[in-house]
Design a protein around this motif. Structure first.
Motif, mmCIF file in Angstrom:
data_model
loop_
_atom_site.group_PDB
_atom_site.id
_atom_site.type_symbol
_atom_site.label_atom_id
_atom_site.label_comp_id
_atom_site.label_asym_id
_atom_site.label_seq_id
_atom_site.Cartn_x
_atom_site.Cartn_y
_atom_site.Cartn_z
ATOM 1 N N PHE A 30 -0.105 10.203 19.758
ATOM 2 C CA PHE A 30 -1.291 10.031 18.910
ATOM 3 C C PHE A 30 -1.079 10.696 17.555
ATOM 4 N N VAL A 31 -0.489 11.886 17.536
ATOM 5 C CA VAL A 31 -0.195 12.572 16.272
ATOM 6 C C VAL A 31 0.761 11.729 15.433
ATOM 7 N N GLU A 32 1.753 11.140 16.084
ATOM 8 C CA GLU A 32 2.705 10.281 15.368
ATOM 9 C C GLU A 32 1.991 9.064 14.780
ATOM 10 N N LYS A 33 1.072 8.489 15.557
ATOM 11 C CA LYS A 33 0.322 7.326 15.079
ATOM 12 C C LYS A 33 -0.564 7.694 13.889
ATOM 13 N N TYR A 34 -1.224 8.844 13.960
ATOM 14 C CA TYR A 34 -2.085 9.270 12.857
ATOM 15 C C TYR A 34 -1.252 9.561 11.607
ATOM 16 N N THR A 35 -0.081 10.164 11.799
ATOM 17 C CA THR A 35 0.810 10.434 10.667
ATOM 18 C C THR A 35 1.217 9.124 9.997
ATOM 19 N N LYS A 36 1.535 8.123 10.789
ATOM 20 C CA LYS A 36 1.902 6.819 10.245
ATOM 21 C C LYS A 36 0.730 6.202 9.487
ATOM 22 N N PHE A 37 -0.463 6.375 10.026
ATOM 23 C CA PHE A 37 -1.667 5.862 9.365
ATOM 24 C C PHE A 37 -1.835 6.479 7.979
ATOM 25 N N VAL A 38 -1.665 7.797 7.882
ATOM 26 C CA VAL A 38 -1.814 8.487 6.593
ATOM 27 C C VAL A 38 -0.712 8.050 5.626
ATOM 28 N N LYS A 39 0.499 7.837 6.140
ATOM 29 C CA LYS A 39 1.604 7.357 5.303
ATOM 30 C C LYS A 39 1.257 6.008 4.678
ATOM 31 N N GLU A 40 0.726 5.107 5.496
ATOM 32 C CA GLU A 40 0.376 3.778 4.995
ATOM 33 C C GLU A 40 -0.752 3.865 3.971
ATOM 34 N N ARG A 41 -1.706 4.763 4.207
ATOM 35 C CA ARG A 41 -2.786 4.960 3.228
ATOM 36 C C ARG A 41 -2.201 5.487 1.919
ATOM 37 N N SER A 42 -1.264 6.411 2.000
ATOM 38 C CA SER A 42 -0.624 6.969 0.806
ATOM 39 C C SER A 42 0.121 5.886 0.032
ATOM 40 N N GLU A 43 0.814 5.011 0.748
ATOM 41 C CA GLU A 43 1.538 3.913 0.091
ATOM 42 C C GLU A 43 0.564 2.970 -0.612
ATOM 43 N N ILE A 44 -0.579 2.723 0.024
ATOM 44 C CA ILE A 44 -1.600 1.864 -0.599
ATOM 45 C C ILE A 44 -2.082 2.491 -1.905
ATOM 46 N N GLU A 45 -2.323 3.803 -1.889
ATOM 47 C CA GLU A 45 -2.782 4.492 -3.097
ATOM 48 C C GLU A 45 -1.729 4.411 -4.199
ATOM 49 N N ILE A 46 -0.455 4.609 -3.835
ATOM 50 C CA ILE A 46 0.629 4.553 -4.828
ATOM 51 C C ILE A 46 0.715 3.156 -5.429
ATOM 52 N N ASN A 47 0.697 2.148 -4.580
ATOM 53 C CA ASN A 47 0.784 0.760 -5.068
ATOM 54 C C ASN A 47 -0.431 0.394 -5.917
ATOM 55 N N TYR A 48 -1.603 0.849 -5.496
ATOM 56 C CA TYR A 48 -2.829 0.573 -6.256
ATOM 57 C C TYR A 48 -2.752 1.228 -7.630
ATOM 58 N N ALA A 49 -2.317 2.486 -7.648
ATOM 59 C CA ALA A 49 -2.183 3.194 -8.924
ATOM 60 C C ALA A 49 -1.181 2.485 -9.829
ATOM 61 N N LYS A 50 -0.083 2.017 -9.242
ATOM 62 C CA LYS A 50 0.936 1.313 -10.021
ATOM 63 C C LYS A 50 0.376 0.026 -10.613
ATOM 64 N N GLN A 51 -0.373 -0.714 -9.810
ATOM 65 C CA GLN A 51 -0.959 -1.966 -10.293
ATOM 66 C C GLN A 51 -1.985 -1.701 -11.397
ATOM 67 N N ILE A 52 -2.776 -0.643 -11.240
ATOM 68 C CA ILE A 52 -3.772 -0.298 -12.262
ATOM 69 C C ILE A 52 -3.076 0.109 -13.552
ATOM 70 N N ARG A 53 -2.012 0.918 -13.442
ATOM 71 C CA ARG A 53 -1.258 1.332 -14.632
ATOM 72 C C ARG A 53 -0.647 0.112 -15.336
ATOM 73 N N ASN A 54 -0.064 -0.790 -14.551
ATOM 74 C CA ASN A 54 0.537 -1.995 -15.137
ATOM 75 C C ASN A 54 -0.519 -2.848 -15.828
ATOM 76 N N LEU A 55 -1.694 -2.930 -15.214
ATOM 77 C CA LEU A 55 -2.790 -3.702 -15.813
ATOM 78 C C LEU A 55 -3.195 -3.083 -17.150
#
Length: 575
Positions: A30-55
């Motif tokens: 479960f800890v491993e699954k939650y860690t993966k969940f937070v990683k994916e959320r972090s990647e979404i934030e990075i990609n979103y920030a990148k898209q906003i900066r590019n815009l």
């Protein structure tokens, strides 16, 4: 006491050792699954920030572009501020991603390794304790079986002895031997009994320790481990929310900045800026003269009608493009002529003034450098050990040349600026025009209205004035007898026309009389010929026409019948 200490202990599940092992393994997963969940959320934030900066970057005004020029409008500046705030907004999402990584992902990854190691250790101790108690149980069983076997052997030996002792046919030696064998067996049984009793006591103690101390302690450690895991997950989930909450104030400031930028838009200011940007400097045309058809229509060829008007006109100096600019549409992608003659007067004045400001700044910079180098040279002269004074001379000479060149440029642009300011309409010019029209209207007794229209407008001292504007539409119904020798009275025109720019067609005309057009800048006419008008009469009695792409020039306005297009592409607009 042991039972009380074990109140909430997992020791009650001591018979569920395997199930606890499975449960704790699921907790790790479960800890491993939650860690993966937070990683994916972090990647979404990075990609979103990148898209906003590019815009934001995509819609930033480009250098040396029209978009940069448009930044003088409040709504354009507001949009630019919004893009900058959006860029900062994207930065906060990058902060979210960084904090998720540093405060949760990195922490949980390290904790997972510790958790796996701790769990492995606890279950290793549990298995070891289980193996030990099972081994002790086997030894106890072995002692018990040996005691049982020795007891049976002793009973059999005792029975054999008693049988031998009762048999009168058996010798005493055999009886004694049977007795000794029975005693030995009894002793062995007694020894086995003692061993069994001793090991039984030992096993019971070990079993008691195993179930009431060792295993409960192991289970307690597993329980503590599991509770810490759950607590750590709870802390991470709280951090997950706090990471977002921490950037909300800055995000709010970004949004406030966008709102403030939007509120800074001023429609009236932008409207005034449009007027300021496209203000042409043209003076609107004056009143159309009344043509009195009740007067005699016959015109006489006089020296004052056409020829004198040409002589009055001053010869243009240089290759001025003042006559061409009102209808020029610059097709070049560059900045146009150096003197900005392709622009309307007001815009040309602004450009020239801006250029002068730049040149003066450059001169000041060069002079500052010259002063600094002069001081340095003085220091070298007084202190030769610090440097050679002659080493500064080449640079001083170069600066002097630069200043001379820049001063020459300043003089050149000041001349152009004085020229355009001289020609720009003013209130006094407007009053002067009104006076001219009144004079012309009052001279109908000696000259009819048609003759008045033949004369180019002039200033009171007889000099040519370019401030006069053309009529919006002229249609000559009665024309004078053309000058038999128009070539002798045609004015001097510019030496050359702007070959790089093609003037738009603003109307058509029909030649009423033939015109030879020998002078440079004029074009010949054949009676009845149709041509295109590309520049109206500026008040000097000449209209610019085009026959084809390669043939264009000026013709007397009185020789043609003009038909202007009211919606012509090149039509003059007064702002």
């Amino acid at each position: 006491m042991v039972e009380e200490r074990m109140g909430d202990c997992w020791s009650y599940t001591k018979d569920q050792f395997d199930n606890l092992e499975k449960h704790t393994q699921w907790g790790i997963e479960f800890v491993e699954k939650y860690t993966k969940f937070v990683k994916e959320r972090s990647e979404i934030e990075i990609n979103y920030a990148k898209q906003i900066r590019n815009l934001s970057k995509k819609y930033q005004p480009k250098k040396n572009s029209r978009e940069e020029e448009e930044s003088k409008y409040t709504f354009c500046r507001s949009f630019l501020l919004t893009l900058n705030e959006l860029n900062d907004y994207a930065g906060q999402h990058e902060v979210i991603a960084e904090n998720l990584t540093s405060q949760i992902i990195t922490d949980l990854t390290r904790y997972l390794q510790e958790l796996k190691t701790e769990r492995k250790s606890h279950f290793h101790d549990g298995r070891k304790a289980q193996q030990h108690i099972e081994s002790s149980w086997k030894q106890l069983e072995s002692c018990k079986r040996r005691f049982e076997r020795d007891c049976k052997e002793a009973d059999r030996a005792q029975q054999y002895f008693e049988k031998m002792d009762a048999d009168i046919n058996v010798t005493k030696a055999d009886v004694e031997k049977a007795r000794q064998q029975a005693q030995m067996r009894h002793q062995m049984a007694a020894d086995s009994k003692g061993d069994y009793s001793s090991y039984l006591q030992k096993f019971n103690q070990e079993q008691n320790d195993h179930y009431y101390t060792i295993i409960p302690n192991i289970f307690q450690k597993l329980q503590d481990m599991e509770e810490k895991r759950i607590e750590r997950i709870g802390v991470c989930m709280k951090t997950f929310a706090d990471v977002d909450r921490q950037v909300l104030p800055i995000v709010g400031k970004c949004l406030d900045g966008m709102t403030k930028a939007a509120e800074s838009i001023e429609p009236k200011t932008d409207s005034k800026q449009v007027v300021e940007s496209y203000k042409s400097g043209f003076e609107p045309p004056g009143d159309v003269e009344f043509e009195d058809y009740g007067q005699a229509m016959k015109r006489t060829v006089s020296e004052t009608s056409l020829s004198n008007s040409r002589e009055v006109k001053e010869k243009p100096t240089g290759k001025s493009k003042g006559k061409l600019w009102p209808f020029i549409k610059n097709k070049n992608k560059g900045s146009g002529p150096e003197d900005f003659s392709h622009l309307p007067p007001e815009q040309r004045r602004k450009k020239l003034q801006g250029k002068l400001d730049e040149l003066n700044k450059d001169i000041q910079k060069e002079m500052d450098q010259r002063d600094a180098l002069t001081k340095m040279k003085d220091v070298y002269v007084k202190n030769p050990q610090m440097g050679d004074p002659a080493s500064v001379d080449p640079r001083l000479s170069e600066i002097a040349q630069n200043i001379e060149k820049l001063q020459y440029e300043v003089q050149k642009f000041e001349g152009w600026l004085a020229e355009v300011e001289e020609k720009m309409p003013s209130k006094s010019d407007t009053h002067r025009r009104s006076g001219i029209y009144e004079t012309q209207n009052n001279t109908t007794v000696s000259n009819n209205c048609a003759q008045d229209r033949e004369r180019p407008p002039s200033s009171p001292d007889g000099s040519y004035t370019e401030e006069q504007n053309s009529e919006t539409q002229v249609k000559a119904t009665t024309m004078p007898v053309p000058n038999p020798n128009p070539t002798s009275t045609t004015p001097d025109f510019d030496d050359e026309f702007d070959d790089e720019e093609t003037l738009p067609t603003i109307g058509t005309c029909k030649a009423l009389y033939p015109f030879e057009g020998h002078n440079e800048g004029t074009i010949a006419l054949a009676e009845g010929e149709l041509l295109y008008i590309i520049e109206e009469d500026k008040g000097d009695g000449w209209t610019r026409v085009r026959r084809n792409e390669d043939e264009e020039g000026y013709v007397p306005t009185s020789y043609i019948e003009v038909f202007l297009e009211t919606n012509a592409k090149g039509a003059m607009t007064y702002i």
